[in-house]
Design a protein around this motif. Structure first.
Motif, mmCIF file in Angstrom:
data_model
loop_
_atom_site.group_PDB
_atom_site.id
_atom_site.type_symbol
_atom_site.label_atom_id
_atom_site.label_comp_id
_atom_site.label_asym_id
_atom_site.label_seq_id
_atom_site.Cartn_x
_atom_site.Cartn_y
_atom_site.Cartn_z
ATOM 1 N N LYS A 271 6.651 17.318 -3.408
ATOM 2 C CA LYS A 271 7.146 17.481 -2.048
ATOM 3 C C LYS A 271 6.511 16.406 -1.165
ATOM 4 O O LYS A 271 5.285 16.284 -1.100
ATOM 5 C CB LYS A 271 6.812 18.885 -1.528
ATOM 6 C CG LYS A 271 7.574 19.277 -0.266
ATOM 7 C CD LYS A 271 7.158 20.648 0.236
ATOM 8 C CE LYS A 271 7.604 21.740 -0.711
ATOM 9 N NZ LYS A 271 7.343 23.096 -0.121
ATOM 10 N N LEU A 272 7.370 15.643 -0.488
ATOM 11 C CA LEU A 272 6.913 14.516 0.322
ATOM 12 C C LEU A 272 7.335 14.713 1.774
ATOM 13 O O LEU A 272 8.487 15.063 2.050
ATOM 14 C CB LEU A 272 7.508 13.203 -0.216
ATOM 15 C CG LEU A 272 7.216 11.921 0.575
ATOM 16 C CD1 LEU A 272 5.732 11.584 0.499
ATOM 17 C CD2 LEU A 272 8.063 10.765 0.059
ATOM 18 N N ASP B 80 0.843 -1.205 0.000
ATOM 19 C CA ASP B 80 0.000 0.000 0.000
ATOM 20 C C ASP B 80 0.877 1.253 0.000
ATOM 21 O O ASP B 80 0.559 2.248 -0.664
ATOM 22 C CB ASP B 80 -0.909 0.008 1.237
ATOM 23 C CG ASP B 80 -1.924 -1.122 1.217
ATOM 24 O OD1 ASP B 80 -2.274 -1.573 0.118
ATOM 25 O OD2 ASP B 80 -2.358 -1.549 2.308
ATOM 26 N N VAL B 81 1.975 1.200 0.748
ATOM 27 C CA VAL B 81 2.908 2.328 0.773
ATOM 28 C C VAL B 81 3.538 2.511 -0.604
ATOM 29 O O VAL B 81 3.707 3.652 -1.078
ATOM 30 C CB VAL B 81 3.992 2.111 1.845
ATOM 31 C CG1 VAL B 81 5.038 3.218 1.791
ATOM 32 C CG2 VAL B 81 3.373 2.055 3.239
ATOM 33 N N CYS B 82 3.894 1.427 -1.261
ATOM 34 C CA CYS B 82 4.481 1.501 -2.610
ATOM 35 C C CYS B 82 3.525 2.179 -3.583
ATOM 36 O O CYS B 82 3.921 3.061 -4.361
ATOM 37 C CB CYS B 82 4.834 0.106 -3.113
ATOM 38 S SG CYS B 82 6.213 -0.672 -2.252
ATOM 39 N N ASP B 83 2.246 1.792 -3.540
ATOM 40 C CA ASP B 83 1.255 2.394 -4.436
ATOM 41 C C ASP B 83 1.085 3.878 -4.133
ATOM 42 O O ASP B 83 0.928 4.699 -5.049
ATOM 43 C CB ASP B 83 -0.088 1.675 -4.295
ATOM 44 C CG ASP B 83 -0.031 0.235 -4.813
ATOM 45 O OD1 ASP B 83 0.863 -0.063 -5.640
ATOM 46 O OD2 ASP B 83 -0.872 -0.587 -4.387
ATOM 47 N N ASP C 290 2.251 7.413 -6.681
ATOM 48 C CA ASP C 290 1.300 8.397 -7.196
ATOM 49 C C ASP C 290 0.739 9.246 -6.053
ATOM 50 O O ASP C 290 -0.430 9.208 -5.748
ATOM 51 C CB ASP C 290 0.162 7.689 -7.933
ATOM 52 C CG ASP C 290 -0.811 8.655 -8.590
ATOM 53 O OD1 ASP C 290 -0.398 9.791 -8.885
ATOM 54 O OD2 ASP C 290 -1.986 8.286 -8.775
ATOM 55 N N TYR C 291 1.603 10.040 -5.392
ATOM 56 C CA TYR C 291 1.112 10.922 -4.327
ATOM 57 C C TYR C 291 0.892 12.347 -4.808
ATOM 58 O O TYR C 291 0.486 13.217 -4.040
ATOM 59 C CB TYR C 291 2.048 10.894 -3.110
ATOM 60 C CG TYR C 291 3.395 11.547 -3.304
ATOM 61 C CD1 TYR C 291 3.557 12.924 -3.200
ATOM 62 C CD2 TYR C 291 4.534 10.788 -3.555
ATOM 63 C CE1 TYR C 291 4.798 13.522 -3.361
ATOM 64 C CE2 TYR C 291 5.782 11.375 -3.705
ATOM 65 C CZ TYR C 291 5.895 12.746 -3.612
ATOM 66 O OH TYR C 291 7.131 13.335 -3.772
ATOM 67 N N GLY C 292 1.136 12.607 -6.080
ATOM 68 C CA GLY C 292 0.865 13.924 -6.641
ATOM 69 C C GLY C 292 1.971 14.922 -6.323
ATOM 70 O O GLY C 292 3.144 14.581 -6.249
ATOM 71 N N THR C 293 1.583 16.175 -6.098
ATOM 72 C CA THR C 293 2.565 17.235 -5.854
ATOM 73 C C THR C 293 2.888 17.406 -4.363
ATOM 74 O O THR C 293 3.934 17.945 -4.024
ATOM 75 C CB THR C 293 2.045 18.580 -6.395
ATOM 76 O OG1 THR C 293 0.779 18.889 -5.793
ATOM 77 C CG2 THR C 293 1.867 18.506 -7.910
ATOM 78 N N LEU C 294 2.001 16.955 -3.489
ATOM 79 C CA LEU C 294 2.225 17.073 -2.048
ATOM 80 C C LEU C 294 1.698 15.824 -1.362
ATOM 81 O O LEU C 294 0.508 15.503 -1.475
ATOM 82 C CB LEU C 294 1.528 18.322 -1.496
ATOM 83 C CG LEU C 294 1.699 18.593 0.005
ATOM 84 C CD1 LEU C 294 3.167 18.822 0.343
ATOM 85 C CD2 LEU C 294 0.865 19.798 0.437
ATOM 86 N N GLY C 295 2.588 15.117 -0.667
ATOM 87 C CA GLY C 295 2.203 13.871 -0.020
ATOM 88 C C GLY C 295 2.643 13.812 1.426
ATOM 89 O O GLY C 295 3.656 14.404 1.811
ATOM 90 N N LEU C 296 1.874 13.081 2.227
ATOM 91 C CA LEU C 296 2.199 12.869 3.640
ATOM 92 C C LEU C 296 2.077 11.387 3.956
ATOM 93 O O LEU C 296 1.003 10.798 3.812
ATOM 94 C CB LEU C 296 1.265 13.674 4.540
ATOM 95 C CG LEU C 296 1.367 13.396 6.044
ATOM 96 C CD1 LEU C 296 2.754 13.755 6.558
ATOM 97 C CD2 LEU C 296 0.291 14.153 6.811
ATOM 98 N N GLY D 231 -4.020 20.224 1.948
ATOM 99 C CA GLY D 231 -4.600 19.387 0.897
ATOM 100 C C GLY D 231 -3.698 18.279 0.413
ATOM 101 O O GLY D 231 -3.881 17.775 -0.708
ATOM 102 N N ALA D 232 -2.723 17.864 1.231
ATOM 103 C CA ALA D 232 -1.808 16.795 0.815
ATOM 104 C C ALA D 232 -2.550 15.470 0.681
ATOM 105 O O ALA D 232 -3.525 15.203 1.401
ATOM 106 C CB ALA D 232 -0.685 16.655 1.840
ATOM 107 N N LYS D 233 -2.077 14.649 -0.234
ATOM 108 C CA LYS D 233 -2.557 13.264 -0.304
ATOM 109 C C LYS D 233 -1.889 12.501 0.838
ATOM 110 O O LYS D 233 -0.664 12.546 0.981
ATOM 111 C CB LYS D 233 -2.202 12.638 -1.650
ATOM 112 C CG LYS D 233 -2.754 11.224 -1.812
ATOM 113 C CD LYS D 233 -2.479 10.672 -3.204
ATOM 114 C CE LYS D 233 -3.049 9.267 -3.350
ATOM 115 N NZ LYS D 233 -2.807 8.712 -4.710
ATOM 116 N N CYS D 234 -2.683 11.843 1.668
ATOM 117 C CA CYS D 234 -2.158 11.272 2.909
ATOM 118 C C CYS D 234 -2.332 9.755 2.949
ATOM 119 O O CYS D 234 -3.346 9.223 2.486
ATOM 120 C CB CYS D 234 -2.851 11.879 4.118
ATOM 121 S SG CYS D 234 -2.739 13.677 4.216
#
Length: 549
Positions: free
Chosen positions: A178-179, A27-30, A34-40, A198-201
């Motif tokens: 940015k991660l 799940d972490v790999c997926d 594809d976390y976009g421009t901002l991920g957490l 609005g980060a993808k988390c």
């Protein structure tokens, strides 16, 4: 270049390293792919997030040798660990060997892979978050555990961390990523802010479902209890079903009955990585946690400081009613719900004239004859201290706002802390009261001694004794970008060891609490004192006739 998903790339390397891969790692790999421009990404301690990040960086460079990664950790040595880890993956991964993607030149801090056409910025650039990276450029910036106690221990440290993070905006190449990866270490957590941007988390807690109880012998949950802990630290214990407690399923509700009362019970569902973090391991980790906040932040990923909160605002009792003036037996009485108010204190702590103060704070506290203190209003006055019209009459300013408050609650006396502004504020307020034709005494108070000590002495006792109540207007005014009010934030962030911190609202409240004398409430007057036997002799009873003719 051959296209391959990160999950496939990771599984190939895991097979070479003979790893057992749990489902959540995929799940972490997926997510990383594809976390976009901002991920957490938030995971409990020990669940392999840094190891996965090593493989992820190798995969990104395998897919595109011109990809530029700026990896920032809490310190330079922390960042270098991922740099060396990524280099090792590229040396061992079969796909990197087949396509000759490996480190070509550079050192641990900055190095390039074969095929990179950038001569200035490394494929991997590893630095601590407080190090100078102003001239760097990157397609992807990674912040790996940059929030640690040393970086957020003081207001100055938190401000410096936020400044360094803001610099990344200018470093990131347009269209870049940015991660953020880590675990929270404070209520005012960096990761809470990232979520609000609005980060993808992807947030994976040690236990998906949880429930906490205090001072219980019975508990109810809507999930099957798998881990049941009692206490925290060296006295904690993983309770066993059948020995320490019993469970009955009634419909969809689980009823837990304990053999004895416990001051703290945590009930959890199955662990995220139960094969590795067995009940024995988790019991050991629970015992090694010094505080419940440390456990909550590092394993359940709640935004809490690692240490205990000295003044926990959650111990205040909320209420939502307003005081009412009534006339009975020829006199006025003030009622707050069913409680009679016997005192009102109003404290103003102006900010004018102070070097390090942002808020001109006012605290209004009601007192009943049971000793309860009701924090009814907490207001930040704005604008000039006093303003005048063309004729020189007072017509506005902070003192005018104070008059509104005094008039609304029929306050008989206000105390003004004069540190920093001398007699200017009291004189201005007296002028405003005269202009408004309001009768109210003005007391000037010059505070001496250590402020943190004053705050603790005034608030800690009522807070721990359950005597401090708080109006919902104080709770329901969150600071911009925060979950709770600025007053609650000051309580949670208060550190008695720090001399300069945001505490204006707390200081005004402390003053308002101590301005009213403590009372022996009605509950204490119901019992008569124990009378001692009168062992002293007397001369008996004598009757005497008096004649005043």
């Amino acid at each position: 270049m051959m296209k391959v998903s990160f999950a496939a790339f990771f599984l190939v390397y895991a097979e070479i390293m003979n790893w057992d891969v749990p489902d959540f790692h995929l799940d972490v790999c997926d997510f990383l792919e594809d976390y976009g421009t901002l991920g957490l990404l938030m995971m409990p301690r020990g669940h392999g997030k840094s190891t996965i990040l090593d493989v992820y960086n190798a995969w990104k460079l395998f897919c595109n040798p011109d990809h530029l990664i700026l990896h920032q950790g809490a310190t330079d040595p922390d960042a270098y660990k991922v740099s060396r880890g990524t280099e090792q993956v590229m040396e061992r991964h079969p796909l990197c060997q087949i396509f000759n993607i490996k480190k070509a030149r550079g050192e641990t801090q900055k190095w390039w892979v074969s095929g990179s056409t950038d001569v200035r910025h490394g494929s991997i650039h590893a630095r601590g978050i407080l190090s100078n990276v102003t001239g760097a450029r990157a397609n992807e910036i990674q912040n790996d555990d940059v929030e640690v106690p040393s970086n957020i221990g003081t207001p100055e440290a938190r401000e410096k961390l936020l400044y360094r993070l803001s610099e990344q905006t200018h470093i990131l190449i347009p269209g870049g990523q940015k991660l953020f990866v880590g675990t929270p270490h404070t209520h005012d957590s960096l990761y809470t802010r990232i979520q609000k941007l609005g980060a993808k988390c992807l947030i994976l807690k040690m236990f998906e479902k949880e429930k906490r109880f205090e001072q219980v012998i019975e508990a109810i949950t809507d999930f099957k209890p798998v881990y049941v802990f009692s206490g925290i630290g060296t006295t904690s214990k993983l309770l066993k079903e059948g020995e320490d407690y019993r469970v009955q399923l009634k419909g969809n509700i689980y009823h837990i009955t304990f053999d004895e009362s416990h001051y703290l019970i945590d009930v959890y569902s199955e662990a995220l990585w139960s094969e590795r973090f067995t009940p024995t391991v988790m019991e050991e980790r629970r015992r090694e946690c010094r505080t419940i906040n440390e456990w909550d932040s590092q394993y359940q990923l709640h935004a809490k400081p690692v240490g205990n909160v000295r003044l926990d605002p959650d111990k205040m009792i909320p209420y939502d009613c307003e005081p009412v003036l009534r006339r009975a037996n020829g006199k006025y009485i003030m009622m707050l719900g069913e409680r009679q108010i016997v005192g009102i204190t109003l404290r103003w702590d102006p900010s004018s004239g102070k070097l390090k103060s942002d808020v001109s704070a006012v605290a209004l506290v009601l007192h009943d004859d049971f000793g309860n203190k009701y924090w009814h209003r907490s207001i930040a006055l704005t604008g000039e201290v006093v303003t005048h019209d063309e004729a020189g009459n007072i017509n506005g300013g902070q003192v005018w706002q104070l008059c509104d408050l005094i008039e609304e609650f029929s306050v008989q006396r206000i105390t003004i802390e004069t540190n920093g502004i001398g007699n200017f504020a009291p004189a201005a307020l007296k002028g405003a009261l005269k202009a408004r034709r309001i009768r109210c005494g003005v007391t000037e108070h010059h505070s001496t001694g250590q402020k943190n000590k004053r705050i603790l002495e005034a608030l800690e006792g009522p807070l721990l004794s359950g005597l401090l109540w708080v109006h919902t207007s104080v709770i329901d005014t969150p600071e911009e970008g925060e979950n709770s009010s600025v007053q609650y934030k000051q309580f949670r962030m208060f550190n008695p060891a720090i001399t300069e911190q945001a505490d204006d609202y707390m200081d005004s409240l402390a003053g308002a609490v101590v301005d009213q004398p403590e009372r022996v409430g009605k509950i204490h007057r119901t019992n008569l004192p124990n009378e001692r036997p009168n062992w002293r002799s007397d001369s008996g009873v004598v009757e005497a006739a008096l004649d005043f003719d």
